[in-house]
Design an enzyme around this catalytic site. Structure first.
Site, PDB file in Angstrom:
ATOM      1  N   TRP A 134       8.634-126.283 -28.517  1.00  0.00           N
ATOM      2  CA  TRP A 134       9.761-125.475 -28.430  1.00  0.00           C
ATOM      3  C   TRP A 134      10.539-125.876 -27.409  1.00  0.00           C
ATOM      4  O   TRP A 134      10.207-126.841 -26.494  1.00  0.00           O
ATOM      5  CB  TRP A 134       9.465-124.197 -27.912  1.00  0.00           C
ATOM      6  CG  TRP A 134       8.767-123.775 -26.884  1.00  0.00           C
ATOM      7  CD1 TRP A 134       7.255-123.690 -26.566  1.00  0.00           C
ATOM      8  CD2 TRP A 134       9.102-123.814 -25.253  1.00  0.00           C
ATOM      9  NE1 TRP A 134       7.001-123.652 -25.329  1.00  0.00           N
ATOM     10  CE2 TRP A 134       8.169-123.789 -24.545  1.00  0.00           C
ATOM     11  CE3 TRP A 134      10.484-123.741 -24.914  1.00  0.00           C
ATOM     12  CZ2 TRP A 134       8.449-123.515 -23.195  1.00  0.00           C
ATOM     13  CZ3 TRP A 134      10.867-123.384 -23.513  1.00  0.00           C
ATOM     14  CH2 TRP A 134       9.836-123.387 -22.623  1.00  0.00           C
ATOM     15  N   GLU A 179       8.910-123.152 -10.910  1.00  0.00           N
ATOM     16  CA  GLU A 179       8.966-124.034 -11.945  1.00  0.00           C
ATOM     17  C   GLU A 179       9.941-125.204 -11.555  1.00  0.00           C
ATOM     18  O   GLU A 179       9.505-126.486 -11.869  1.00  0.00           O
ATOM     19  CB  GLU A 179       8.987-123.361 -13.218  1.00  0.00           C
ATOM     20  CG  GLU A 179       8.306-122.427 -13.796  1.00  0.00           C
ATOM     21  CD  GLU A 179       7.047-122.970 -14.282  1.00  0.00           C
ATOM     22  OE1 GLU A 179       7.030-124.194 -14.417  1.00  0.00           O
ATOM     23  OE2 GLU A 179       6.323-122.404 -14.766  1.00  0.00           O
ATOM     24  N   GLU A 217       6.456-129.344 -18.861  1.00  0.00           N
ATOM     25  CA  GLU A 217       6.917-128.141 -17.493  1.00  0.00           C
ATOM     26  C   GLU A 217       8.321-128.111 -17.302  1.00  0.00           C
ATOM     27  O   GLU A 217       8.693-127.172 -17.019  1.00  0.00           O
ATOM     28  CB  GLU A 217       5.911-128.723 -16.389  1.00  0.00           C
ATOM     29  CG  GLU A 217       4.531-128.453 -16.295  1.00  0.00           C
ATOM     30  CD  GLU A 217       4.273-126.957 -16.006  1.00  0.00           C
ATOM     31  OE1 GLU A 217       4.982-126.183 -15.620  1.00  0.00           O
ATOM     32  OE2 GLU A 217       2.906-126.592 -16.312  1.00  0.00           O
ATOM     33  N   HIS A 220      10.054-125.321 -18.703  1.00  0.00           N
ATOM     34  CA  HIS A 220       9.815-123.849 -18.111  1.00  0.00           C
ATOM     35  C   HIS A 220      11.062-123.492 -17.147  1.00  0.00           C
ATOM     36  O   HIS A 220      11.567-122.429 -17.392  1.00  0.00           O
ATOM     37  CB  HIS A 220       8.643-123.876 -17.503  1.00  0.00           C
ATOM     38  CG  HIS A 220       7.516-123.940 -18.222  1.00  0.00           C
ATOM     39  ND1 HIS A 220       6.057-124.100 -17.759  1.00  0.00           N
ATOM     40  CD2 HIS A 220       7.315-124.297 -19.742  1.00  0.00           C
ATOM     41  CE1 HIS A 220       5.373-124.342 -18.773  1.00  0.00           C
ATOM     42  NE2 HIS A 220       5.986-124.485 -19.726  1.00  0.00           N
ATOM     43  N   GLU A 270      -2.778-123.616 -12.907  1.00  0.00           N
ATOM     44  CA  GLU A 270      -2.277-123.493 -14.181  1.00  0.00           C
ATOM     45  C   GLU A 270      -2.738-121.912 -14.695  1.00  0.00           C
ATOM     46  O   GLU A 270      -2.006-121.342 -15.407  1.00  0.00           O
ATOM     47  CB  GLU A 270      -2.698-124.410 -15.062  1.00  0.00           C
ATOM     48  CG  GLU A 270      -2.184-125.802 -14.848  1.00  0.00           C
ATOM     49  CD  GLU A 270      -0.939-126.220 -15.104  1.00  0.00           C
ATOM     50  OE1 GLU A 270      -0.079-124.988 -15.679  1.00  0.00           O
ATOM     51  OE2 GLU A 270      -0.166-127.266 -15.385  1.00  0.00           O
ATOM     52  N   THR A 273      -0.461-119.587 -13.101  1.00  0.00           N
ATOM     53  CA  THR A 273       1.012-119.562 -13.695  1.00  0.00           C
ATOM     54  C   THR A 273       0.896-118.780 -15.074  1.00  0.00           C
ATOM     55  O   THR A 273       1.614-117.706 -15.427  1.00  0.00           O
ATOM     56  CB  THR A 273       1.566-120.800 -13.745  1.00  0.00           C
ATOM     57  OG1 THR A 273       0.499-121.674 -14.289  1.00  0.00           O
ATOM     58  CG2 THR A 273       2.304-121.110 -12.454  1.00  0.00           C
ATOM     59  N   ASP A 302       1.964-122.088 -22.760  1.00  0.00           N
ATOM     60  CA  ASP A 302       1.562-123.622 -22.196  1.00  0.00           C
ATOM     61  C   ASP A 302       0.867-123.924 -21.038  1.00  0.00           C
ATOM     62  O   ASP A 302       0.023-124.707 -20.940  1.00  0.00           O
ATOM     63  CB  ASP A 302       3.277-124.021 -21.702  1.00  0.00           C
ATOM     64  CG  ASP A 302       4.220-124.665 -22.920  1.00  0.00           C
ATOM     65  OD1 ASP A 302       3.683-124.551 -23.960  1.00  0.00           O
ATOM     66  OD2 ASP A 302       5.205-124.840 -22.576  1.00  0.00           O
ATOM     67  N   GLU A 303       0.861-122.849 -20.122  1.00  0.00           N
ATOM     68  CA  GLU A 303       0.249-122.975 -19.009  1.00  0.00           C
ATOM     69  C   GLU A 303      -1.283-122.973 -19.277  1.00  0.00           C
ATOM     70  O   GLU A 303      -2.057-123.483 -18.615  1.00  0.00           O
ATOM     71  CB  GLU A 303       0.636-121.791 -17.969  1.00  0.00           C
ATOM     72  CG  GLU A 303       2.025-121.639 -17.657  1.00  0.00           C
ATOM     73  CD  GLU A 303       2.910-122.742 -17.028  1.00  0.00           C
ATOM     74  OE1 GLU A 303       2.081-123.836 -16.858  1.00  0.00           O
ATOM     75  OE2 GLU A 303       3.878-122.489 -16.417  1.00  0.00           O
ATOM     76  N   HIS A 306      -2.397-126.118 -20.529  1.00  0.00           N
ATOM     77  CA  HIS A 306      -2.596-127.120 -19.297  1.00  0.00           C
ATOM     78  C   HIS A 306      -3.756-126.601 -18.665  1.00  0.00           C
ATOM     79  O   HIS A 306      -4.518-127.613 -18.178  1.00  0.00           O
ATOM     80  CB  HIS A 306      -1.359-126.976 -18.478  1.00  0.00           C
ATOM     81  CG  HIS A 306       0.085-127.321 -19.140  1.00  0.00           C
ATOM     82  ND1 HIS A 306       1.321-126.926 -18.803  1.00  0.00           N
ATOM     83  CD2 HIS A 306       0.201-128.184 -20.133  1.00  0.00           C
ATOM     84  CE1 HIS A 306       2.227-127.676 -19.372  1.00  0.00           C
ATOM     85  NE2 HIS A 306       1.421-128.273 -20.506  1.00  0.00           N
TER      86      HIS A 306
HETATM   87 FE   LIG Z   1       1.779-125.295 -15.779  1.00  0.00          FE
HETATM   88 FE   LIG Z   2       5.010-124.121 -15.815  1.00  0.00          FE
END
Ligand SMILES: [Fe+2]
Ligand SMILES: [Fe+2]
Length: 440
Positions: A134, A179, A217, A220, A270, A273, A302-303, A306
């Site tokens: 995205w 971020e 990242e 974000h 991670e 977040t 996403d976090e 990660h």
């Molecule tokens: Fe992250």
């Molecule tokens: Fe992030």
């Protein structure tokens, strides 16, 4: 006048006095020039204006005489950050140690070289190909449309966000600012011995991961920033100033250029977040903005990916070097995990991070309980209780880490109880929301 260890121009010392966190940092004085620590009352003077050595020395003397007498006669120490959220006064740790750098011996750095094929097979696949990713535009009004249509989309966004509380925006801004200080985090990872990107385009899987992780990242902060801008609910000039200060201030996670410590830190962060963005998603949905809920949820996903990558690395380290990895986990937990934006400042509130964290705690976005939950989750994920083949030191670290979460909870309960009895609610102005006051 006490001498405080210096590193990279940051005079590192934290003092707590009557609940006030004093952050002292200098960005414009050389390490040899600054050997004195200062209370927060004057810190920002130094961060915003150039200072000569003479001025600095004179001010040191003045402050030492007039303001410092309360300070403890302890040995110099490294940052003592209050998170889990600053409202939490949990201290389940041993006294803090002096700062170390490059603490991983060269022979152990070799482990990471030997792990490269493993990292290519098990870490890199956790990155998403760019064309399947995205982008911020996926969630934002489309400025390529005719102006009327674009403007209707912005109006709809404002309509959706208008019922969200000011508290929510304070938390969302704090998350966005965190971020947006991404250069600091990439720098931190590239300071880890054995996994850094030596030339900027290194083909090592560690470096490939770090660059691509940074690129993921980067979306974000961009997305949150643009959404906040279009909402009209926050003072963007103040938000941008905060980002400016924060990137200039940096961070000290206590990872000692040591990838063992670094990957324990990033695993924890991670997940933190992931938890925080997941909670802002939930609150956006409850507050009437499903688009904001979806975008926060997408960032949270996403976090999570990660977190999975960094946790896998620690898992592998526990397999190849159980004692070394266990001690790294013990070390980081003993220091406490510092939140990445702990040095945030908007030019006005020297306790901004503490205040933002208090709002996050109250809104249930990131709480002291979350800190203990994350620790417990990682202990379970890494099966730390079951790790065998440890030396005596390794076993001690294992015992410490495995018993820590309940200990933190217990101490937190007591601290909350004390705070309830002693603390009167007070209100704080946040520049991010046009100086409106929030009760903390
Ligand atoms: Fe992250
Ligand atoms: Fe992030």
């Amino acid at each position: 006048m006490r001498n405080i260890p210096m590193n990279n121009g940051i005079c590192e010392n934290y003092e707590q006095k009557q609940g006030l966190i004093l952050v002292i940092f200098f960005t414009n004085i050389s390490p040899t020039e600054c050997n004195t620590h200062f209370p927060s009352k004057i810190q920002h003077m130094y961060t915003v204006s150039p200072i000569t050595k003479t001025m600095h020395t004179r001010t040191c003397q003045l402050i030492t005489r007039q303001i410092l007498p309360f300070q403890r006669a302890s040995t110099p120490h490294r940052h003592h950050h209050l998170l889990p959220p600053p409202s939490a006064s949990v201290s389940a740790t041993a006294p803090l140690k002096a700062r170390k750098t490059h603490s991983l011996p060269a022979e152990k750095q070799e482990i990471f070289k030997l792990m490269e094929p493993w990292a290519s097979e098990w870490v890199l696949p956790l990155l998403k190909p760019v064309d399947q990713c995205w982008q911020p535009q996926t969630f934002l009004p489309d400025s390529s449309l005719p102006f009327e249509e674009f403007s209707d989309q912005v109006k709809a966004l404002r309509e959706r966000t208008k019922e969200l509380a000011d508290e929510y925006f304070v938390v969302l801004v704090g998350d966005m600012v965190t971020e947006d200080a991404l250069p600091t985090y990439q720098t931190m990872i590239n300071n880890l011995d054995g996994v850094k990107d030596d030339c900027g385009t290194s083909p090592s899987p560690w470096a490939v991961w770090t660059r691509a992780w940074t690129a993921e990242e980067n979306r974000h902060g961009d997305l949150l920033r643009t959404y906040l801008y279009l909402s009209g609910r926050v003072d963007m000039a103040k938000v941008e100033k905060t980002v400016h200060y924060l990137i200039g201030a940096g961070m000290d996670p206590g990872t000692e250029n040591n990838p063992y410590l670094g990957f324990v830190y990033t695993s924890f962060q991670e997940r933190a977040t992931f938890v925080a963005h997941g909670n802002t998603a939930r609150l956006a949905k409850e507050g009437g903005d499903p688009v904001l809920a979806r975008l926060c949820g997408t960032i949270a996903a996403d976090e999570k990916r990660h977190e999975n990558a960094y946790s896998r690395i620690v898992e592998k380290l526990l397999e190849v070097d159980p004692t070394g990895a266990m001690m790294a986990i013990g070390d980081m937990m003993e220091k406490k995990i510092t939140m990445p934006a702990h040095l945030m400042y908007d030019g006005e509130d020297p306790r901004l991070f503490e205040h933002y964290s208090a709002v996050a705690q109250r809104m249930g976005v990131y709480t002291a309980d979350d800190y203990a939950d994350i620790l417990e989750f990682l202990v379970g994920r890494w099966r730390l209780e079951k790790i065998e083949g440890l030396t005596g030191e390794g076993k001690r670290a294992q015992d410490y880490v495995c018993a820590l979460a309940p200990r933190i909870r217990k101490l937190q309960e007591r601290a909350d109880e004390r705070a309830r009895k002693m603390k009167k609610p007070h209100s704080v102005k946040f520049s991010w929301i046009f100086n409106k006051e929030l009760v903390l």
